[in-house]
Design a protein around this motif. Structure first.
Motif, PDB file in Angstrom:
ATOM      1  N   ASP A  19       0.838  -1.218   0.000  1.00 18.31           N
ATOM      2  CA  ASP A  19       0.000   0.000   0.000  1.00 18.31           C
ATOM      3  C   ASP A  19       0.868   1.260   0.000  1.00 18.31           C
ATOM      4  O   ASP A  19       0.623   2.214  -0.743  1.00 18.31           O
ATOM      5  N   LEU A  22       2.593   1.769  -3.273  1.00 17.50           N
ATOM      6  CA  LEU A  22       1.641   2.209  -4.305  1.00 17.50           C
ATOM      7  C   LEU A  22       1.289   3.684  -4.132  1.00 17.50           C
ATOM      8  O   LEU A  22       1.147   4.423  -5.117  1.00 17.50           O
ATOM      9  N   ARG A  23       1.195   4.124  -2.895  1.00 17.56           N
ATOM     10  CA  ARG A  23       0.893   5.547  -2.657  1.00 17.56           C
ATOM     11  C   ARG A  23       1.991   6.428  -3.257  1.00 17.56           C
ATOM     12  O   ARG A  23       1.724   7.438  -3.901  1.00 17.56           O
ATOM     13  N   ILE A  98     -10.196  10.413 -12.696  1.00 14.06           N
ATOM     14  CA  ILE A  98     -10.423  10.575 -11.264  1.00 14.06           C
ATOM     15  C   ILE A  98      -9.317  11.424 -10.677  1.00 14.06           C
ATOM     16  O   ILE A  98      -9.553  12.331  -9.899  1.00 14.06           O
ATOM     17  N   LEU A 107      -2.231  20.929  -4.144  1.00 12.11           N
ATOM     18  CA  LEU A 107      -0.860  21.105  -4.617  1.00 12.11           C
ATOM     19  C   LEU A 107      -0.417  19.899  -5.432  1.00 12.11           C
ATOM     20  O   LEU A 107       0.482  20.001  -6.261  1.00 12.11           O
ATOM     21  N   VAL A 108      -1.059  18.760  -5.184  1.00 10.87           N
ATOM     22  CA  VAL A 108      -0.707  17.551  -5.942  1.00 10.87           C
ATOM     23  C   VAL A 108      -0.975  17.779  -7.420  1.00 10.87           C
ATOM     24  O   VAL A 108      -0.259  17.292  -8.278  1.00 10.87           O
TER      25      VAL A 108
ATOM     26  N   LEU B   9       1.945  20.699   1.148  1.00  7.43           N
ATOM     27  CA  LEU B   9       2.288  19.673   0.159  1.00  7.43           C
ATOM     28  C   LEU B   9       2.166  18.285   0.777  1.00  7.43           C
ATOM     29  O   LEU B   9       1.547  17.378   0.222  1.00  7.43           O
ATOM     30  N   ARG B  10       2.732  18.161   1.926  1.00  6.26           N
ATOM     31  CA  ARG B  10       2.707  16.875   2.644  1.00  6.26           C
ATOM     32  C   ARG B  10       1.255  16.461   2.930  1.00  6.26           C
ATOM     33  O   ARG B  10       0.855  15.327   2.694  1.00  6.26           O
ATOM     34  N   ASP B  12      -1.493  17.457   1.416  1.00  7.74           N
ATOM     35  CA  ASP B  12      -2.202  17.158   0.164  1.00  7.74           C
ATOM     36  C   ASP B  12      -1.827  15.780  -0.375  1.00  7.74           C
ATOM     37  O   ASP B  12      -2.673  15.045  -0.877  1.00  7.74           O
ATOM     38  N   MET B  13      -0.552  15.459  -0.273  1.00  4.99           N
ATOM     39  CA  MET B  13      -0.103  14.159  -0.782  1.00  4.99           C
ATOM     40  C   MET B  13      -0.701  13.030   0.063  1.00  4.99           C
ATOM     41  O   MET B  13      -1.114  11.998  -0.462  1.00  4.99           O
ATOM     42  N   GLU B  14      -0.775  13.254   1.346  1.00  2.89           N
ATOM     43  CA  GLU B  14      -1.396  12.265   2.251  1.00  2.89           C
ATOM     44  C   GLU B  14      -2.866  12.088   1.887  1.00  2.89           C
ATOM     45  O   GLU B  14      -3.369  10.975   1.766  1.00  2.89           O
ATOM     46  N   ARG B  15      -3.535  13.230   1.707  1.00  5.31           N
ATOM     47  CA  ARG B  15      -4.974  13.207   1.429  1.00  5.31           C
ATOM     48  C   ARG B  15      -5.256  12.532   0.089  1.00  5.31           C
ATOM     49  O   ARG B  15      -6.155  11.714  -0.037  1.00  5.31           O
ATOM     50  N   PHE B  16      -4.433  12.873  -0.889  1.00  8.40           N
ATOM     51  CA  PHE B  16      -4.659  12.339  -2.239  1.00  8.40           C
ATOM     52  C   PHE B  16      -4.469  10.828  -2.299  1.00  8.40           C
ATOM     53  O   PHE B  16      -5.117  10.141  -3.075  1.00  8.40           O
ATOM     54  N   THR B  17      -3.582  10.306  -1.468  1.00  8.85           N
ATOM     55  CA  THR B  17      -3.293   8.867  -1.550  1.00  8.85           C
ATOM     56  C   THR B  17      -3.973   8.074  -0.428  1.00  8.85           C
ATOM     57  O   THR B  17      -3.785   6.872  -0.339  1.00  8.85           O
ATOM     58  N   ARG B  18      -4.748   8.788   0.386  1.00  8.94           N
ATOM     59  CA  ARG B  18      -5.439   8.088   1.477  1.00  8.94           C
ATOM     60  C   ARG B  18      -6.396   7.054   0.858  1.00  8.94           C
ATOM     61  O   ARG B  18      -7.104   7.343  -0.084  1.00  8.94           O
ATOM     62  N   VAL B  20      -5.567   4.463  -0.782  1.00  8.52           N
ATOM     63  CA  VAL B  20      -4.976   3.709  -1.902  1.00  8.52           C
ATOM     64  C   VAL B  20      -4.434   2.393  -1.361  1.00  8.52           C
ATOM     65  O   VAL B  20      -3.620   2.374  -0.441  1.00  8.52           O
ATOM     66  N   THR B  21      -4.934   1.304  -1.885  1.00 12.85           N
ATOM     67  CA  THR B  21      -4.454  -0.010  -1.428  1.00 12.85           C
ATOM     68  C   THR B  21      -3.981  -0.815  -2.628  1.00 12.85           C
ATOM     69  O   THR B  21      -4.573  -0.754  -3.701  1.00 12.85           O
ATOM     70  N   ALA B  22      -2.922  -1.548  -2.405  1.00 15.86           N
ATOM     71  CA  ALA B  22      -2.349  -2.349  -3.492  1.00 15.86           C
ATOM     72  C   ALA B  22      -3.226  -3.575  -3.730  1.00 15.86           C
ATOM     73  O   ALA B  22      -3.584  -4.263  -2.777  1.00 15.86           O
ATOM     74  N   GLY B 236     -15.714   8.009  -8.582  1.00 13.92           N
ATOM     75  CA  GLY B 236     -15.192   6.663  -8.374  1.00 13.92           C
ATOM     76  C   GLY B 236     -15.324   5.810  -9.612  1.00 13.92           C
ATOM     77  O   GLY B 236     -15.489   6.317 -10.720  1.00 13.92           O
TER      78      GLY B 236
END
Lengths: 180, 313
Positions: A19, A22-23, A98, A107-108, B9-10, B12-18, B20-22, B236
């Motif tokens: 996970d 992947l992030r 998406i 910012l992303v 930035l940090r 936003d990056m956390e939020r954007f990838t929250r 996300v599972t492999a 989604g």
């Protein structure tokens, strides 16, 4: 026999760390679809060298992923996919909308507009929170390069995020673009 | 993390990838890809034919990395071919979309009623509201160019009505056939329903989607414009008939549109309790035949009702 053991080992490693990797991959490519492709490509390469890897494979996978992302792997992969899809008579899937929508006001969204190597440095430093030395090791460059790329990247993000900068479209950088 | 920008930035990056599972099976998939790659390389080496060498070059172009580089000349050739192919594909796609018949089936909840009226369909009003004559369980809809046809059935499959809109001597003409009282009516100069997005307001506001909106040509442009200006949002994915469709919703969450990510054509539309599934058909003689409404023998002609059509169901 050896292959199946390697696959099993990698599977159990991914159950723990998949996970998180992947992030990072999603941030490096700017989309979920791109992230999965990038991680998959890195895993293929790492699996081919599995026997040579000693200890924790995370560093190898991360390094491969960052190298691929910074070297414009996506463009090569897209061409490869288009050719294979042509053979099966199916058209190529569109980029993940998406990501475009979710990136609004973020910012992303602007991160995607940075050159690939700057983007990789920003992800390494501010998402993975690697030190400059660790980032340099992962990216296979000098600490000085990491410093300058991070500074340029942040400066560019600041410019883009300022009101009236006109940065509205989340367009990926040109495949030929290189870090100055 | 010294500056506000870095902190943002940090975050936003956390939020954007929250979240996300492999997916599982990544290692197995990588193994299979490697096996295929090895096989291709072996074949290329053994056969030495031009075709197989080209295939190997394609593989090599995709796996170039720090472990080895592909020959530059071959990469260039591969890229040039792919570029041309992608251009051709892009050029063909809109033409194909424009020339498809839209066929859909909308399923209604119990108690829903529909009546053909001048200009379209409407829910019965006043004393007619309780009239079981207009109870509809499902509605079939075909649209192609300026022609449309609706066929309504009860939940048990009894034919309620057919309504068609088609040009007669260049004038849009609406014809309705009511099966339960064996009557029919026709009316020229109908204001036919338009393409999606033309039925509502212009500009960047959530345009109302009607179940009787028109044929395929307008959908991709409508969806793209509504998404790009932010009136609707992608929220989604959902698998529909084996396709990983994009889920698009209006700000109020009342309308969900599941869209093919390649063509931007709708696969399913959900408006409240009503669900409508779409198919996109080639304009063959057989597929065009259902667009025509015919009046069965013995049906009596009546005058059209006065009430104009207000909106889709």
């Amino acid at each position: 026999m050896e292959d199946s053991r390697a696959v099993a080992d990698l599977e159990s490693f991914l159950a723990e760390r998949g996970d998180y990797l992947l992030r990072s991959a999603v941030l490096l490519t700017g989309s979920r679809e791109g992230g999965e492709d990038l991680l998959q490509a890195a895993l293929e390469r790492v699996l081919r060298r599995w026997r040579a890897i000693e200890g924790n494979p995370e560093g190898y996978i991360r390094r491969t992923m960052y190298h691929l992302a910074a070297d414009g792997w996506r463009q090569k992969r897209t061409f490869q996919r288009q050719l294979s899809l042509l053979r099966s008579g199916v058209s190529a899937p569109a980029d993940d909308p998406i990501a475009e929508v979710d990136l609004r006001d973020s910012l992303v969204r602007l991160l995607i507009q940075l050159p690939r190597r700057q983007r990789a440095v920003i992800v390494a430093r501010y998402f993975e929170q690697l030190t400059e030395a660790e980032s340099a090791e992962v990216l296979g460059c000098s600490v000085g390069t990491v410093k300058s790329a991070a500074a340029r990247g942040l400066r560019r993000l600041r410019e883009l995020s300022e009101p009236g900068s006109g940065a509205v479209a989340a367009k990926p950088t040109s495949p030929r673009e290189r870090t100055r | 993390m010294s500056t506000e920008l870095e902190q943002r930035l940090r975050t936003d990056m956390e939020r954007f990838t929250r979240g996300v599972t492999a997916p599982s099976g990544l290692a197995q998939k990588a193994h299979r890809h490697n096996q295929r790659r090895r096989t291709k390389i072996r074949i290329a080496t053994a056969a030495g034919s031009v075709t197989v060498l080209a295939a190997a070059a394609v593989t090599a172009a995709g796996v170039t990395d720090q472990f080895g580089a592909a020959p530059p000349a071959r990469q260039t050739q591969t890229r040039a071919t792919a570029y041309v192919l992608s251009r051709v594909e892009r050029a063909l796609a809109p033409a194909n979309v424009d020339n498809l018949i839209s066929y859909s089936r909308a399923v209604y909840p119990p108690g829903m009623a529909l009546e053909p009226v001048p200009g379209g369909l409407a829910g019965p009003s006043g004393s007619r509201r309780a009239d079981s004559l207009w109870a509809v369980g499902y509605l079939l809809h075909w649209a192609y160019g300026t022609s449309q046809r609706f066929s309504a059935y009860t939940a048990s499959g009894q034919h309620v009505f057919d309504m068609g809109i088609a040009p007669v001597h260049g004038i849009p003409t609406q014809t309705a056939v009511i099966y339960l009282n064996r009557t029919w009516w026709t009316r020229a100069d109908t204001q036919a329903t338009g393409q999606p997005g033309q039925s509502g307001q212009g500009g960047c506001v959530p345009t109302r989607i009607r179940l009787d909106d028109g044929a395929g040509a307008g959908w991709p442009a409508f969806i793209r414009s509504q998404l790009s200006c932010g009136a609707y949002a992608v929220t989604g994915h959902q698998v529909v008939d084996g396709v990983d469709a994009l889920k698009i919703t209006d700000p109020g969450g009342q309308i969900t549109l599941l869209v093919n990510p390649r063509t931007y054509l709708p696969m399913r539309l959900v408006i409240g309790p009503i669900e409508q599934d779409f198919q996109w058909l080639a304009p063959t003689v057989a597929n065009l035949a259902p667009l025509k409404v015919s009046v069965p023998a013995g049906f009596g002609q009546v005058t059209p009702p006065n009430r104009p059509g207000t909106a889709g169901p």
